[in-house]
Design an enzyme around this catalytic site. Structure first.
Site, mmCIF file in Angstrom:
data_model
loop_
_atom_site.group_PDB
_atom_site.id
_atom_site.type_symbol
_atom_site.label_atom_id
_atom_site.label_comp_id
_atom_site.label_asym_id
_atom_site.label_seq_id
_atom_site.Cartn_x
_atom_site.Cartn_y
_atom_site.Cartn_z
ATOM 1 N N PRO A 132 6.322 18.735 4.590
ATOM 2 C CA PRO A 132 5.373 18.317 5.608
ATOM 3 C C PRO A 132 4.009 18.494 4.914
ATOM 4 O O PRO A 132 3.474 19.551 4.579
ATOM 5 C CB PRO A 132 5.482 19.008 6.781
ATOM 6 C CG PRO A 132 7.213 19.557 6.750
ATOM 7 C CD PRO A 132 7.190 19.514 5.224
ATOM 8 N N CYS A 133 2.999 17.437 5.385
ATOM 9 C CA CYS A 133 1.606 17.251 5.055
ATOM 10 C C CYS A 133 0.535 17.770 5.945
ATOM 11 O O CYS A 133 -0.478 17.790 5.777
ATOM 12 C CB CYS A 133 1.240 16.120 4.589
ATOM 13 S SG CYS A 133 1.159 14.548 5.448
ATOM 14 N N GLN A 134 1.184 18.301 7.307
ATOM 15 C CA GLN A 134 0.068 18.249 8.321
ATOM 16 C C GLN A 134 -0.897 19.279 7.966
ATOM 17 O O GLN A 134 -2.183 19.067 8.536
ATOM 18 C CB GLN A 134 0.802 18.364 9.590
ATOM 19 C CG GLN A 134 1.541 17.399 10.037
ATOM 20 C CD GLN A 134 2.886 17.393 9.746
ATOM 21 O OE1 GLN A 134 3.539 17.571 8.679
ATOM 22 N NE2 GLN A 134 4.006 16.794 10.470
ATOM 23 N N ILE B 58 -1.962 20.018 5.365
ATOM 24 C CA ILE B 58 -2.822 19.750 3.813
ATOM 25 C C ILE B 58 -3.367 18.494 4.149
ATOM 26 O O ILE B 58 -4.491 18.250 3.410
ATOM 27 C CB ILE B 58 -1.688 19.627 2.785
ATOM 28 C CG1 ILE B 58 -0.807 20.861 2.557
ATOM 29 C CG2 ILE B 58 -2.195 18.880 1.639
ATOM 30 C CD1 ILE B 58 0.175 20.924 1.745
ATOM 31 N N SER B 59 -3.196 17.507 4.773
ATOM 32 C CA SER B 59 -3.832 16.261 4.761
ATOM 33 C C SER B 59 -5.131 16.191 5.500
ATOM 34 O O SER B 59 -5.564 17.221 6.062
ATOM 35 C CB SER B 59 -2.856 15.161 5.814
ATOM 36 O OG SER B 59 -3.743 14.331 6.293
#
Length: 247
Positions: A74-76, A78-79
């Site tokens: 999951p990139c939530q 990081i994005s």
């Protein structure tokens, strides 16, 4: 020299964009791991009702050996669209579970996909973790437009290979083969000759009276682009072919 038969296991599988890319490269996906219900139904539709799917990576332990493990954790956190907590966040922190499974299976190759912001929000953690268990890593930011498709969506792709594999290699070229655009885009849209000539991405929103449209749009928007996944698996096959020839 003929390619050896390789197998693939997928973590954070989504609708199995990596699985489709593997299939295009002639590599069988032995198992998947996906939490969401709708995405799981898509995987079973495309890979068969008996396809092995684990529903929670936190409880997944010691899956069967495969040559390649892929995962877009999951990139939530990081994005750039998120709060910027980084890889220590609750969602993106699931990297630790992917890392645990890689250590249990010990595949020859690992493919990681995430937001390019990972480079400044926790990438050193990924590199150090993999280095500690004997993997070298190469990475590249790639966009759909590099392959002649309309969805830009630049993503960071890493390919890790074990020290055992690296010791056998006799070449110093990157595992990523270039140029990306000429590699396959003429097989997709023959009329497009340059990146600049690719039309702008189209917007896909929600529409009434279309079953599961919101889920479908969300899944497609977050899915790994199969054409990019196919390219990555072909890179691994070529790299592995050269390693096997030297060995």
């Amino acid at each position: 020299m003929r390619d050896r038969t390789m197998t693939h296991g997928s973590l954070f599988s989504g609708i199995e964009g990596f699985g489709l890319g593997a299939a295009l490269a002639g590599i069988k996906t032995d198992w998947s791991c996906e939490f969401e219900d709708y995405q799981t139904r898509v995987i079973k539709k495309n890979f068969g009702k008996n396809h092995d799917i684990n529903r929670d990576i936190r409880s997944y332990s010691n899956p069967p050996f495969v040559d390649i493990i892929s995962g877009g954790f999951p990139c939530q956190d990081i994005s750039i669209a998120g709060k910027g907590i980084g890889i220590k966040g609750e969602r993106s922190g699931l990297w630790s579970e992917m890392f645990r499974i890689v250590g249990e299976v010990r595949p020859d190759y690992v493919i990681i996909e995430n937001s390019p912001m990972l480079l400044v929000r926790g990438f050193e953690r990924v590199l150090c973790d993999l280095s500690q268990i004997g993997y070298d890593v190469e990475w590249q930011c790639l966009s759909g437009t590099d392959f002649g498709i309309q969805q830009g969506r630049e993503r960071l792709y890493c390919i890790a290979y074990s020290n055992e594999v690296n010791r056998k290699r006799g070449m110093q070229e990157s595992i990523f083969r270039k140029p990306y655009l000429s590699w396959q885009h003429t097989r997709v849209y023959p009329g497009w000759r340059t990146r600049q000539s690719i039309p702008s991405p189209r917007f896909a929103g929600k529409h009434n009276e279309l079953p599961d449209r919101v889920d479908r749009t969300h899944c497609l928007g977050n899915a790994v682009q199969p054409i990019v996944a196919h390219y990555l698996f072909e890179c691994i096959k070529e790299f592995d072919r050269q390693v096997e020839t030297i060995a």
